[in-house]
Design a protein around this motif. Structure first.
Motif, PDB file in Angstrom:
ATOM      1  N   ASP A  20      -9.940  -0.366   7.360  1.00 30.87           N
ATOM      2  CA  ASP A  20     -10.398  -0.790   6.032  1.00 30.87           C
ATOM      3  C   ASP A  20      -9.786  -2.154   5.728  1.00 30.87           C
TER       4      ASP A  20
ATOM      5  N   ILE B  76       0.836  -1.206   0.000  1.00 29.51           N
ATOM      6  CA  ILE B  76       0.000   0.000   0.000  1.00 29.51           C
ATOM      7  C   ILE B  76       0.869   1.255   0.000  1.00 29.51           C
TER       8      ILE B  76
ATOM      9  N   THR C 226      -9.197  -3.245   1.876  1.00 25.48           N
ATOM     10  CA  THR C 226      -8.010  -2.683   1.229  1.00 25.48           C
ATOM     11  C   THR C 226      -6.741  -3.331   1.748  1.00 25.48           C
TER      12      THR C 226
ATOM     13  N   ASN D 203      -4.314  -6.071  -0.493  1.00 25.36           N
ATOM     14  CA  ASN D 203      -2.936  -5.724  -0.854  1.00 25.36           C
ATOM     15  C   ASN D 203      -1.902  -6.524  -0.068  1.00 25.36           C
TER      16      ASN D 203
ATOM     17  N   LYS E 111     -11.554   7.128   2.297  1.00 23.77           N
ATOM     18  CA  LYS E 111     -10.496   6.399   2.998  1.00 23.77           C
ATOM     19  C   LYS E 111      -9.532   7.397   3.617  1.00 23.77           C
TER      20      LYS E 111
END
Length: 601
Positions: free
Chosen positions: A455, A70, A458, A462, A410
């Motif tokens: 989150d 990320i 996400t 990743n 986000k």
């Protein structure tokens, strides 16, 4: 505050203290006159970048690398000035001046011929010995850290009893004779005195070896800034791309393997005591650490041979002469970021020298000898300390978040030269102010929370992210904590669990994956709603140590003058749901939760 609201507040205070009223003439208020409700109030969040920061004299430093899918990768190296344990030192016994001139009245003053035997650099890990239940086994290894009668090694003897009788509570057969401790009537602990530690702040794969390079610095680290007439301290920022070009002679470059056990140093065997092997006797027990040998020839010429030199007379001269060392970790098979105790680090120089020995016969010179003795001399890390930190560019998605003028879906938080968020309370997604509407309502606010949901989609999609233990909310204008921080003196069983009511500590699921962070700001909100305090902008960052409320300067032109130190020393990152997530995560949106009471109609 109007008269009606004042009366309601007084009645509510009395009601909260007791549910049994002594009526005076008439019944004043029934138990069911109030009802408690919760209201979700909109907030507005915007993404901010943390620009390069002044890295001198931070509370902790890091070396190594960390990487996720990320935020990308971050690599850190370390530079420090040094300090002698004694200035103008006399190596051996006599000063160099006395050695050179001699003393006709004292035959023991001789040329001592000092020679370096070994040089080691010791960099301790941060460790803890937290023992919640006090049974003698630290929490990291205790099968049940809430039960003083737990039996961590399953030998039938509780940890507390084993501590008392000297057996090993983490070894079912302490003496290795095949009989469990619970059945053995004659057990001698071969590792009596051993200390078990829990090593903190190793982020990543610490099982594989890596390379460590130690070099002499050829750049003088000034204390004061000449561009400001030496009136302010020199700032060295984390993105400095000059200093590493002045890394000079290599003092060590080799493979290192992390050992999380204590370091045990044994005595040297004395050949004259044939019936005793001193090499089996423990001389010293040290906490877990990185220990590497340094170039002995370098320290012979750089230090020992300079005895009596003006370069060793004081710290200023010494720092001009020996400008410091550069430490870099590299060649990792998997990323590993190490937050190390550099303030307790030291270079230990062991040298030998000639000593005139009269053998306790002052008048008889025939049995006098010249013996070789040894001593340690210590150099510590002191003065300017600098982290050089390089990072990958942020992804397109993060850049879009930074540039967005809309309320965030986000929130990205990243320590170091990373990312933070600005939080505006009482604002909807269009930025409209809701505060006056809230003030107009006759609410008695009991509690106010900001809940930040992780989150998970996400992060799990990743991968590779280590979620931080805590986030921190503060006044963005003053860089100080909120009032709820100051009045919260709660503390959990572990040293990191302080101000737990104010919160910001991660809540995890059964797989230790983050669910949410909740920050209680009840007093802050009450002051705004009922005491007309200014509704200031709030900053949201990661935190390594919530008790550290100091700030670190940022480079000019970044939009912010400073950020909390506890954020810049934290290499981790996390993704949170903002106030406007997608519809499937709407219930996890960031909002201000107000718990209040009001009179029933």
């Amino acid at each position: 505050m109007n008269k009606k609201l004042l009366i309601v507040s007084l009645l509510f205070f009395l009601f909260s203290c007791t549910k049994e009223f002594n009526s005076i003439g008439t019944e004043i208020l029934k138990d069911d006159s109030f009802e408690t409700k919760v209201e979700n109030i909109g907030v507005y969040a915007s993404q901010k970048t943390i620009s390069p920061f002044n890295t001198t004299n931070l509370p902790i430093y890091q070396i190594g690398e960390i990487r996720d899918n990320i935020f990308g990768g971050t690599t850190s190296s370390f530079i420090t000035q040094l300090q002698l344990s004694q200035y103008n030192p006399a190596f051996g016994i006599a000063s160099q001046e006395k050695e050179n001139s001699g003393d006709p009245a004292n035959i023991t003053v001789i040329q001592e011929n000092e020679l370096v035997n070994s040089v080691y650099l010791d960099i301790p890990f941060f460790t803890n010995r937290n023992d919640r239940d006090g049974d003698g086994v630290i929490d990291a290894y205790d099968v049940d850290d809430n039960d003083v009668n737990s039996d961590s090694d399953g030998d039938g003897v509780s940890d507390a009893v084993e501590r008392a009788n000297g057996t090993d509570p983490l070894n079912p057969d302490t003496d290795g004779d095949g009989i469990p401790d619970g059945q053995d009537d004659d057990t001698i602990n071969p590792n009596a005195g051993a200390i078990i530690y829990d090593v903190d702040s190793l982020l990543g794969n610490f099982d594989d070896a890596f390379k460590l390079k130690i070099q002499e610095m050829d750049y003088y680290l000034r204390e004061y800034d000449p561009t400001n007439n030496f009136e302010t301290r020199q700032r060295y920022y984390n993105d400095n791309n000059i200093l590493e070009n002045f890394a000079g002679q290599v003092l060590f470059d080799g493979e290192v393997q992390i050992d999380k056990n204590e370091l045990v140093i044994y005595r040297e065997d004395d050949p004259e005591t044939t019936d005793i092997d001193e090499s089996e006797e423990v001389k010293e027990r040290l906490s877990p650490r990185i220990r590497v040998p340094l170039n002995t020839d370098f320290f012979q010429s750089k230090l020992i041979d300079k005895e009596g030199s003006v370069d060793l007379t004081n710290s200023d001269n010494f720092n001009l002469y020996f400008k410091g060392i550069f430490i870099n970790a590299y060649d990792f098979s998997d990323p590993l970021m190490m937050i190390l105790d550099f303030d307790s680090s030291e270079i230990v120089i062991n040298y030998e020298y000639d000593k005139y020995n009269k053998n306790n016969t002052e008048e008889d010179l025939t049995d006098d000898t010249i013996d070789r003795e040894s001593k340690d001399f210590i150099i510590t890390f002191f003065g300017n300390k600098i982290n050089l930190i390089k990072k990958d560019l942020f992804s397109t998605e993060i850049i879009t978040n930074i540039n967005s003028s809309n309320n965030l879906s986000k929130i990205y938080l990243k320590g170091g030269e990373g990312l933070m968020a600005e939080i505006d309370l009482f604002k909807d997604s269009e930025g409209n102010d809701l505060l006056e509407e809230i003030k107009s309502r006759p609410w008695l606010i009991n509690e106010a929370n900001l809940t930040f949901y992780v989150d998970r989609e996400t992060i799990d999609l990743n991968g590779g992210l280590i979620e931080p233990f805590r986030i921190y909310l503060y006044d963005l204008d003053s860089n100080l904590p909120l009032v709820d921080y100051y009045i919260d003196d709660t503390q959990g069983p572990r040293s990191s669990e302080k101000k737990i009511n104010h919160g910001g500590i991660i809540e995890v699921d059964s797989d230790q994956r983050g669910i949410k962070y909740k920050i209680r700001i009840s007093e802050h909100v009450k002051n705004i709603v009922r005491k007309d305090s200014i509704n200031k902008r709030l900053g949201l960052v990661l935190s390594s140590d919530i008790t550290n409320i100091f700030s670190t300067e940022l480079k000019e032109g970044s939009g912010l003058e400073s950020v909390p130190q506890s954020s810049v020393v934290n290499p981790l990152g996390v993704v949170l749901h903002g106030p406007e997530p997608d519809q499937s995560n709407y219930e996890k949106r960031l909002k201000l939760e107000l718990f209040y009471s009001e009179i029933k109609n």
